[in-house]
Design a protein around this motif. Structure first.
Motif, PDB file in Angstrom:
ATOM      1  N   PHE A  68       0.753  -0.983   0.312  1.00  0.00           N
ATOM      2  CA  PHE A  68       0.084   0.269   0.173  1.00  0.00           C
ATOM      3  C   PHE A  68       0.891   0.845   0.134  1.00  0.00           C
ATOM      4  CE2 PHE A  68      -4.278  -2.172   2.326  1.00  0.00           C
ATOM      5  CZ  PHE A  68      -4.290  -2.924   1.703  1.00  0.00           C
ATOM      6  N   ALA A  69       0.375   2.117  -0.704  1.00  0.00           N
ATOM      7  CA  ALA A  69       1.152   3.355  -0.624  1.00  0.00           C
ATOM      8  C   ALA A  69      -0.056   5.076  -0.086  1.00  0.00           C
ATOM      9  CB  ALA A  69       1.762   3.788  -2.302  1.00  0.00           C
ATOM     10  N   THR A  70       0.707   6.094   0.684  1.00  0.00           N
ATOM     11  CA  THR A  70      -0.490   7.119   0.784  1.00  0.00           C
ATOM     12  C   THR A  70      -0.147   8.283  -0.192  1.00  0.00           C
ATOM     13  OG1 THR A  70      -1.263   5.523   2.778  1.00  0.00           O
ATOM     14  CG2 THR A  70      -1.601   8.248   2.699  1.00  0.00           C
ATOM     15  N   THR A  71      -0.362   8.679  -0.573  1.00  0.00           N
ATOM     16  CA  THR A  71      -0.060  10.055  -1.519  1.00  0.00           C
ATOM     17  C   THR A  71      -0.767  10.854  -1.316  1.00  0.00           C
ATOM     18  OG1 THR A  71      -0.910   9.582  -3.345  1.00  0.00           O
ATOM     19  CG2 THR A  71       1.365   8.745  -2.709  1.00  0.00           C
ATOM     20  N   ARG A  72      -0.181  11.808  -1.108  1.00  0.00           N
ATOM     21  CA  ARG A  72      -1.698  13.290  -1.923  1.00  0.00           C
ATOM     22  C   ARG A  72      -1.150  14.495  -2.190  1.00  0.00           C
ATOM     23  NH1 ARG A  72      -1.515  15.168   4.734  1.00  0.00           N
ATOM     24  NH2 ARG A  72      -2.876  16.838   3.907  1.00  0.00           N
ATOM     25  N   ASP A  73      -2.501  15.473  -2.548  1.00  0.00           N
ATOM     26  CA  ASP A  73      -2.304  16.300  -3.478  1.00  0.00           C
ATOM     27  C   ASP A  73      -3.385  17.382  -2.573  1.00  0.00           C
ATOM     28  OD1 ASP A  73      -2.645  18.256  -5.514  1.00  0.00           O
ATOM     29  OD2 ASP A  73      -2.975  16.352  -7.339  1.00  0.00           O
ATOM     30  N   ASN A  74      -2.595  18.281  -1.940  1.00  0.00           N
ATOM     31  CA  ASN A  74      -2.867  19.141  -1.276  1.00  0.00           C
ATOM     32  C   ASN A  74      -3.373  19.912  -2.354  1.00  0.00           C
ATOM     33  OD1 ASN A  74      -2.048  18.150   1.083  1.00  0.00           O
ATOM     34  ND2 ASN A  74      -0.466  19.495   1.348  1.00  0.00           N
ATOM     35  N   ALA A  75      -3.203  20.644  -3.444  1.00  0.00           N
ATOM     36  CA  ALA A  75      -3.572  21.556  -4.699  1.00  0.00           C
ATOM     37  C   ALA A  75      -5.607  20.684  -5.245  1.00  0.00           C
ATOM     38  CB  ALA A  75      -2.932  21.041  -5.736  1.00  0.00           C
ATOM     39  N   LYS A  76      -5.177  19.241  -4.811  1.00  0.00           N
ATOM     40  CA  LYS A  76      -6.862  18.876  -5.160  1.00  0.00           C
ATOM     41  C   LYS A  76      -7.648  18.302  -3.806  1.00  0.00           C
ATOM     42  CE  LYS A  76      -5.642  17.027  -9.704  1.00  0.00           C
ATOM     43  NZ  LYS A  76      -5.343  15.495 -10.551  1.00  0.00           N
ATOM     44  N   ASN A  77      -7.323  19.343  -2.674  1.00  0.00           N
ATOM     45  CA  ASN A  77      -7.752  18.700  -1.546  1.00  0.00           C
ATOM     46  C   ASN A  77      -7.997  16.821  -1.165  1.00  0.00           C
ATOM     47  OD1 ASN A  77      -7.616  20.371   0.602  1.00  0.00           O
ATOM     48  ND2 ASN A  77     -10.250  20.332   0.317  1.00  0.00           N
ATOM     49  N   THR A  78      -7.352  15.571  -1.112  1.00  0.00           N
ATOM     50  CA  THR A  78      -7.321  14.766  -1.680  1.00  0.00           C
ATOM     51  C   THR A  78      -5.922  13.973  -1.418  1.00  0.00           C
ATOM     52  OG1 THR A  78      -8.600  15.371  -3.510  1.00  0.00           O
ATOM     53  CG2 THR A  78      -7.818  13.303  -3.796  1.00  0.00           C
ATOM     54  N   VAL A  79      -6.250  12.945  -0.471  1.00  0.00           N
ATOM     55  CA  VAL A  79      -5.457  12.309  -0.320  1.00  0.00           C
ATOM     56  C   VAL A  79      -5.492  10.654  -0.673  1.00  0.00           C
ATOM     57  CG1 VAL A  79      -4.372  10.572   1.854  1.00  0.00           C
ATOM     58  CG2 VAL A  79      -5.049  12.747   2.160  1.00  0.00           C
ATOM     59  N   TYR A  80      -4.355   9.695  -1.004  1.00  0.00           N
ATOM     60  CA  TYR A  80      -5.004   8.602  -2.394  1.00  0.00           C
ATOM     61  C   TYR A  80      -4.198   7.448  -0.973  1.00  0.00           C
ATOM     62  CZ  TYR A  80      -5.633  11.880  -6.170  1.00  0.00           C
ATOM     63  OH  TYR A  80      -5.666  12.672  -6.990  1.00  0.00           O
ATOM     64  N   LEU A  81      -5.038   6.330  -1.176  1.00  0.00           N
ATOM     65  CA  LEU A  81      -4.949   5.124  -0.676  1.00  0.00           C
ATOM     66  C   LEU A  81      -3.940   4.276  -1.971  1.00  0.00           C
ATOM     67  CD1 LEU A  81      -3.527   3.391   1.895  1.00  0.00           C
ATOM     68  CD2 LEU A  81      -5.651   2.514   1.742  1.00  0.00           C
ATOM     69  N   GLN A  82      -3.043   3.902  -2.025  1.00  0.00           N
ATOM     70  CA  GLN A  82      -3.155   2.916  -3.405  1.00  0.00           C
ATOM     71  C   GLN A  82      -2.818   1.429  -2.709  1.00  0.00           C
ATOM     72  OE1 GLN A  82      -3.187   3.048  -6.990  1.00  0.00           O
ATOM     73  NE2 GLN A  82      -2.253   1.047  -7.216  1.00  0.00           N
ATOM     74  N   MET A  83      -3.376   0.148  -3.374  1.00  0.00           N
ATOM     75  CA  MET A  83      -3.261  -0.740  -2.762  1.00  0.00           C
ATOM     76  C   MET A  83      -3.373  -1.722  -3.419  1.00  0.00           C
ATOM     77  SD  MET A  83      -6.604  -0.743   0.064  1.00  0.00           S
ATOM     78  CE  MET A  83      -7.964  -0.749  -1.584  1.00  0.00           C
ATOM     79  N   ASN A  84      -1.923  -2.414  -3.071  1.00  0.00           N
ATOM     80  CA  ASN A  84      -1.560  -3.728  -4.724  1.00  0.00           C
ATOM     81  C   ASN A  84      -1.476  -5.008  -4.073  1.00  0.00           C
ATOM     82  OD1 ASN A  84      -1.348  -1.401  -6.972  1.00  0.00           O
ATOM     83  ND2 ASN A  84       0.729  -0.687  -6.299  1.00  0.00           N
ATOM     84  N   SER A  85      -1.002  -6.074  -4.880  1.00  0.00           N
ATOM     85  CA  SER A  85      -1.688  -7.962  -4.645  1.00  0.00           C
ATOM     86  C   SER A  85      -2.374  -7.924  -3.420  1.00  0.00           C
ATOM     87  CB  SER A  85       0.204  -7.205  -3.775  1.00  0.00           C
ATOM     88  OG  SER A  85       1.208  -6.909  -4.544  1.00  0.00           O
ATOM     89  N   LEU A  86      -3.380  -6.731  -3.009  1.00  0.00           N
ATOM     90  CA  LEU A  86      -4.642  -7.312  -2.510  1.00  0.00           C
ATOM     91  C   LEU A  86      -4.783  -8.446  -2.230  1.00  0.00           C
ATOM     92  CD1 LEU A  86      -6.603  -4.109  -3.841  1.00  0.00           C
ATOM     93  CD2 LEU A  86      -6.145  -4.100  -1.272  1.00  0.00           C
TER      94      LEU A  86
END
Length: 126
Positions: A68-86
């Motif tokens: 899993f990887a957490t990233t954020r784009d403050n310009a879009k007011n959004t945070v993401y959680l990329q989930m692989n190999s579920l």
């Protein structure tokens, strides 16, 4: 009104990937640390990841680190959680949460967070 809304959940086969989004409305995420949590049926809510306000610090629990990887784009007011190999054991309702943080830190305890989304269902099944 301060709101967090998760999206991107769904049904995926084992080994597949999903990306969750956490969008804030009513406030800017620039000064908030964000945590990701999940709750499986019959289990307590557990913290799995977090990201500091600027994105410079991330933390993961052992069972998701490297997948899993957490990233954020403050310009879009959004945070993401990329989930692989579920895996099937990743099946749960996933929540994002926010807390004001002026420091480059983040934690994954539910007690730290003030604002919560309603969650998104992730089901991993063949």
């Amino acid at each position: 009104q301060l709101q967090l809304v998760e999206s991107g959940g769904g049904l995926v086969h084992p080994g597949g990937s999903l990306r969750l989004s956490c969008v804030a409305s009513g406030f800017t995420l620039d000064y908030f640390a964000i945590g990701w949590f999940r709750q499986a049926p019959g289990k307590e809510r557990e913290g799995i990841s977090c990201i500091s306000a600027s994105g410079g610090i991330t933390n993961y629990i052992a069972s998701v680190e490297g997948r899993f990887a957490t990233t954020r784009d403050n310009a879009k007011n959004t945070v993401y959680l990329q989930m692989n190999s579920l895996r099937p054991e990743d099946t749960a309702v996933y929540f994002c949460a926010a807390v004001v943080s002026g420091m480059e830190v983040c934690g994954i305890s539910t007690r730290l967070y003030e604002y919560w989304g309603r969650g998104a269902q992730v089901t991993v099944s063949s």
